[in-house]
Design a protein around this motif. Structure first.
Motif, PDB file in Angstrom:
ATOM      1  N   SER A 168     -15.319  41.665 -55.232  1.00  0.00           N
ATOM      2  CA  SER A 168     -16.866  41.457 -55.812  1.00  0.00           C
ATOM      3  C   SER A 168     -16.704  41.572 -57.405  1.00  0.00           C
ATOM      4  O   SER A 168     -17.831  41.689 -58.083  1.00  0.00           O
ATOM      5  CB  SER A 168     -17.488  42.435 -55.151  1.00  0.00           C
ATOM      6  OG  SER A 168     -17.023  43.719 -55.378  1.00  0.00           O
ATOM      7  N   ILE A 169     -15.437  41.825 -58.144  1.00  0.00           N
ATOM      8  CA  ILE A 169     -15.431  42.189 -59.639  1.00  0.00           C
ATOM      9  C   ILE A 169     -14.619  41.110 -60.227  1.00  0.00           C
ATOM     10  O   ILE A 169     -13.511  40.758 -59.629  1.00  0.00           O
ATOM     11  CB  ILE A 169     -14.747  43.611 -59.759  1.00  0.00           C
ATOM     12  CG1 ILE A 169     -15.716  44.760 -59.347  1.00  0.00           C
ATOM     13  CG2 ILE A 169     -14.224  43.548 -61.015  1.00  0.00           C
ATOM     14  CD1 ILE A 169     -15.067  45.883 -59.436  1.00  0.00           C
ATOM     15  N   LYS A 170     -15.144  40.716 -61.034  1.00  0.00           N
ATOM     16  CA  LYS A 170     -14.256  39.689 -62.108  1.00  0.00           C
ATOM     17  C   LYS A 170     -13.938  40.422 -63.442  1.00  0.00           C
ATOM     18  O   LYS A 170     -14.913  41.099 -63.925  1.00  0.00           O
ATOM     19  CB  LYS A 170     -15.152  38.363 -62.212  1.00  0.00           C
ATOM     20  CG  LYS A 170     -15.000  37.436 -61.238  1.00  0.00           C
ATOM     21  CD  LYS A 170     -15.646  36.150 -61.641  1.00  0.00           C
ATOM     22  CE  LYS A 170     -15.668  35.104 -60.394  1.00  0.00           C
ATOM     23  NZ  LYS A 170     -16.349  33.799 -60.784  1.00  0.00           N
ATOM     24  N   ILE A 171     -12.889  40.084 -64.050  1.00  0.00           N
ATOM     25  CA  ILE A 171     -12.637  41.007 -65.320  1.00  0.00           C
ATOM     26  C   ILE A 171     -11.964  39.682 -66.474  1.00  0.00           C
ATOM     27  O   ILE A 171     -11.619  38.456 -65.693  1.00  0.00           O
ATOM     28  CB  ILE A 171     -11.513  42.113 -64.967  1.00  0.00           C
ATOM     29  CG1 ILE A 171     -11.472  42.781 -66.267  1.00  0.00           C
ATOM     30  CG2 ILE A 171     -10.160  41.607 -64.802  1.00  0.00           C
ATOM     31  CD1 ILE A 171     -10.761  44.330 -66.291  1.00  0.00           C
ATOM     32  N   ASN A 172     -11.771  39.956 -67.348  1.00  0.00           N
ATOM     33  CA  ASN A 172     -11.368  38.992 -68.556  1.00  0.00           C
ATOM     34  C   ASN A 172     -10.381  38.070 -67.858  1.00  0.00           C
ATOM     35  O   ASN A 172      -9.077  38.565 -67.366  1.00  0.00           O
ATOM     36  CB  ASN A 172     -10.920  39.644 -69.590  1.00  0.00           C
ATOM     37  CG  ASN A 172     -11.914  40.604 -70.263  1.00  0.00           C
ATOM     38  OD1 ASN A 172     -12.556  41.444 -69.858  1.00  0.00           O
ATOM     39  ND2 ASN A 172     -12.196  40.377 -71.520  1.00  0.00           N
ATOM     40  N   PRO A 173     -10.497  36.679 -67.981  1.00  0.00           N
ATOM     41  CA  PRO A 173      -9.232  35.876 -67.557  1.00  0.00           C
ATOM     42  C   PRO A 173      -8.341  35.458 -68.366  1.00  0.00           C
ATOM     43  O   PRO A 173      -8.542  35.917 -69.404  1.00  0.00           O
ATOM     44  CB  PRO A 173     -10.153  34.861 -67.139  1.00  0.00           C
ATOM     45  CG  PRO A 173     -11.224  34.490 -67.943  1.00  0.00           C
ATOM     46  CD  PRO A 173     -11.568  35.966 -68.233  1.00  0.00           C
ATOM     47  N   GLU A 174      -6.995  35.253 -67.846  1.00  0.00           N
ATOM     48  CA  GLU A 174      -6.087  34.794 -68.710  1.00  0.00           C
ATOM     49  C   GLU A 174      -5.321  33.681 -68.247  1.00  0.00           C
ATOM     50  O   GLU A 174      -4.365  33.680 -67.380  1.00  0.00           O
ATOM     51  CB  GLU A 174      -5.201  36.094 -68.915  1.00  0.00           C
ATOM     52  CG  GLU A 174      -3.910  35.641 -69.943  1.00  0.00           C
ATOM     53  CD  GLU A 174      -3.253  36.807 -70.547  1.00  0.00           C
ATOM     54  OE1 GLU A 174      -3.277  37.539 -71.608  1.00  0.00           O
ATOM     55  OE2 GLU A 174      -2.639  37.266 -69.541  1.00  0.00           O
ATOM     56  N   PRO A 175      -5.986  32.267 -68.489  1.00  0.00           N
ATOM     57  CA  PRO A 175      -5.564  31.106 -67.841  1.00  0.00           C
ATOM     58  C   PRO A 175      -4.242  31.030 -68.112  1.00  0.00           C
ATOM     59  O   PRO A 175      -3.762  31.426 -69.101  1.00  0.00           O
ATOM     60  CB  PRO A 175      -6.244  30.252 -68.447  1.00  0.00           C
ATOM     61  CG  PRO A 175      -7.684  30.908 -68.768  1.00  0.00           C
ATOM     62  CD  PRO A 175      -7.073  31.960 -69.153  1.00  0.00           C
ATOM     63  N   ILE A 176      -3.327  30.103 -67.429  1.00  0.00           N
ATOM     64  CA  ILE A 176      -2.182  29.588 -67.810  1.00  0.00           C
ATOM     65  C   ILE A 176      -2.004  28.891 -69.055  1.00  0.00           C
ATOM     66  O   ILE A 176      -2.939  28.332 -69.520  1.00  0.00           O
ATOM     67  CB  ILE A 176      -1.383  28.651 -66.599  1.00  0.00           C
ATOM     68  CG1 ILE A 176      -1.451  28.985 -65.311  1.00  0.00           C
ATOM     69  CG2 ILE A 176      -0.340  27.884 -67.157  1.00  0.00           C
ATOM     70  CD1 ILE A 176      -1.429  28.145 -64.327  1.00  0.00           C
ATOM     71  N   ASN A 177      -0.674  29.264 -69.940  1.00  0.00           N
ATOM     72  CA  ASN A 177      -0.847  28.632 -71.233  1.00  0.00           C
ATOM     73  C   ASN A 177      -1.527  29.424 -72.391  1.00  0.00           C
ATOM     74  O   ASN A 177      -1.864  28.899 -73.373  1.00  0.00           O
ATOM     75  CB  ASN A 177      -1.020  27.204 -71.378  1.00  0.00           C
ATOM     76  CG  ASN A 177       0.335  26.604 -70.729  1.00  0.00           C
ATOM     77  OD1 ASN A 177       1.448  26.690 -70.452  1.00  0.00           O
ATOM     78  ND2 ASN A 177      -0.296  25.443 -69.885  1.00  0.00           N
ATOM     79  N   THR A 178      -2.244  30.708 -71.913  1.00  0.00           N
ATOM     80  CA  THR A 178      -2.962  31.463 -72.928  1.00  0.00           C
ATOM     81  C   THR A 178      -2.597  32.810 -72.713  1.00  0.00           C
ATOM     82  O   THR A 178      -1.904  33.295 -71.836  1.00  0.00           O
ATOM     83  CB  THR A 178      -4.593  31.462 -72.427  1.00  0.00           C
ATOM     84  OG1 THR A 178      -4.590  32.146 -71.399  1.00  0.00           O
ATOM     85  CG2 THR A 178      -4.960  30.074 -72.280  1.00  0.00           C
ATOM     86  N   ILE A 179      -2.928  33.777 -73.824  1.00  0.00           N
ATOM     87  CA  ILE A 179      -2.716  35.083 -74.005  1.00  0.00           C
ATOM     88  C   ILE A 179      -3.888  35.546 -74.567  1.00  0.00           C
ATOM     89  O   ILE A 179      -4.671  35.190 -75.418  1.00  0.00           O
ATOM     90  CB  ILE A 179      -1.538  35.444 -74.898  1.00  0.00           C
ATOM     91  CG1 ILE A 179      -0.227  34.877 -74.578  1.00  0.00           C
ATOM     92  CG2 ILE A 179      -1.599  37.049 -75.182  1.00  0.00           C
ATOM     93  CD1 ILE A 179       0.859  34.991 -75.566  1.00  0.00           C
ATOM     94  N   ASN A 180      -4.533  36.358 -73.612  1.00  0.00           N
ATOM     95  CA  ASN A 180      -5.830  37.175 -74.100  1.00  0.00           C
ATOM     96  C   ASN A 180      -5.476  38.318 -74.915  1.00  0.00           C
ATOM     97  O   ASN A 180      -4.706  39.247 -74.390  1.00  0.00           O
ATOM     98  CB  ASN A 180      -6.666  37.622 -72.799  1.00  0.00           C
ATOM     99  CG  ASN A 180      -8.013  37.945 -73.120  1.00  0.00           C
ATOM    100  OD1 ASN A 180      -8.266  38.700 -74.194  1.00  0.00           O
ATOM    101  ND2 ASN A 180      -8.993  37.430 -72.136  1.00  0.00           N
ATOM    102  N   GLY A 181      -6.062  38.298 -76.206  1.00  0.00           N
ATOM    103  CA  GLY A 181      -5.936  39.435 -77.137  1.00  0.00           C
ATOM    104  C   GLY A 181      -6.238  40.737 -76.549  1.00  0.00           C
ATOM    105  O   GLY A 181      -6.272  41.821 -77.165  1.00  0.00           O
ATOM    106  N   SER A 182      -7.230  40.705 -75.232  1.00  0.00           N
ATOM    107  CA  SER A 182      -7.830  41.877 -74.881  1.00  0.00           C
ATOM    108  C   SER A 182      -8.581  42.899 -75.561  1.00  0.00           C
ATOM    109  O   SER A 182      -8.442  44.014 -75.442  1.00  0.00           O
ATOM    110  CB  SER A 182      -6.562  42.662 -74.019  1.00  0.00           C
ATOM    111  OG  SER A 182      -5.897  41.816 -73.356  1.00  0.00           O
TER     112      SER A 182
END
Length: 378
Positions: free
Chosen positions: A271-285
């Motif tokens: 029931s929870i979603k958090i910031n995604p990080e799809p393939i070929n990406t880096i999330n600076g968070s």
């Protein structure tokens, strides 16, 4: 006994920052007044791998000058996501242009590229891609649209320092990019921003605008060629920025560590979603954000109440710009920007600052886990 307060965001200031700023306070005067500014701009250019960078007093100022340099004016339209801070919107309004609010995607919370194309008219003069919370827009799709209609795509990367899209750093893919160094950001100059681009002609225009309209090589004193802006950063702020840039890997990595800690803690809760990080990406968070499912019936109001009881700061998901008082005439966007309105009602930003202890992070997690348990969620 009242628990120690956990703030949602704080800068990381060490001896190197204090040393640089003290040196600037002492020596950045007269002929030395641009020393740290020049160093800061150089370090940022090198970090991103771009040709040009101009330090500014804010990210908003950087966007304002960039749009002005693109000749955005009254009667023009600029497309942007409805879920945004007003800082992205303000320059459009200041230039007399018309904002066109587009919905966000359910998974990334960034602008919906398909709806961008549907919103293009003969008046469209720019598309602003905001990498919200470090999440990345679909730049391939947006750049393809921009090329198809000959419309510049701008990257508002205020929140995306450290984010990478298919080996390309946020802010380097569009016509120009902007970043923020506000006190809440991954690196800070207190207040500040930067304009970056690989387009020399555009950069020269912005450089002139940034100095009250005086051209770089103007020999006459106090001689503007046009009316510009005062969006400069001070050498003392730049000194702080120089010190932060020496620690940029450390600062981004700590942000990513905190984000990944939250992800690991909540990964089994559907029931929870958090910031995604799809393939070929880096999330600076930059900012972890939780979105509860519609079925959960968990509201932002309920989440805030729980955090307040535990003496923990939190932030709301950006409310739709079309819902704010200045944008009253765009209120009909509620009918089409469903995700922007829905997600904002069941979401919360979690604390994330470099000096958070494991105890602090666990305290934040416990609030969420308690809510999950009390509401029989999974």
């Amino acid at each position: 006994m009242k628990k120690t307060k956990i703030h949602y965001c704080l800068p990381s200031i060490t001896d190197i920052e204090r040393k640089y700023v003290a040196d600037a306070v002492k020596n950045s005067w007269g002929k030395n007044c641009y020393n740290y500014i020049n160093r800061f701009e150089k370090s940022f250019r090198e970090h991103l791998g771009v040709k040009y960078a101009l330090a500014t007093s804010s990210c908003t100022g950087a966007i304002h000058m960039g749009l002005h340099a693109l000749d955005i004016k009254k009667g023009d339209e600029v497309i942007l996501a409805d879920s945004n801070w007003v800082a992205t919107l303000a320059p459009i309004i200041h230039l007399g242009a018309t904002p066109v609010f587009v919905d966000i995607l359910e998974d990334t919370w960034c602008i919906d590229h398909k709806k961008v194309e549907k919103s293009i008219t003969k008046k469209t003069k720019a598309i602003i891609a905001v990498h919200l919370y470090g999440n990345l827009c679909n730049m391939d799709a947006l750049l393809k649209i921009g090329k198809k209609y000959n419309i510049p795509v701008i990257e508002d990367s205020a929140e995306a320092l450290g984010s990478v899209y298919k080996k390309k750093k946020a802010g380097t893919m569009g016509k120009f990019g902007t970043f923020s160094f506000h006190g809440t950001k991954t690196i800070t100059t207190g207040e500040g921003g930067v304009f970056v681009t690989n387009d020399k002609k555009l950069f020269d225009k912005v450089l002139t605008l940034s100095n009250h309209g005086r051209k770089k090589n103007e020999t006459k004193q106090f001689w503007p060629s046009k009316v510009g802006y005062k969006y400069k950063i001070s050498d003392m702020q730049a000194a702080l920025g120089c010190a932060q840039m020496k620690r940029i890997k450390e600062l981004v990595n700590k942000k990513r560590y905190i984000m990944n800690f939250y992800k690991e803690k909540f990964k089994r809760i559907s029931s929870i979603k958090i910031n995604p990080e799809p393939i070929n990406t880096i999330n600076g968070s930059w900012m972890p954000n939780l979105v509860f499912s519609k079925k959960s019936k968990i509201t932002t109001k309920k989440l805030f109440k729980a955090f307040k009881i535990e003496n923990i700061d939190a932030r709301v998901f950006f409310l739709p710009l079309s819902s704010t008082p200045p944008m009253k005439k765009y209120r009909n966007a509620i009918k089409k920007n469903v995700n922007s309105y829905s997600i904002a009602s069941r979401s919360i930003n979690l604390p994330s600052y470099h000096n958070m202890t494991h105890k602090d992070i666990h305290r934040v997690c416990d609030v969420i886990l308690k809510i999950v348990e009390q509401n029989n969620l999974n």
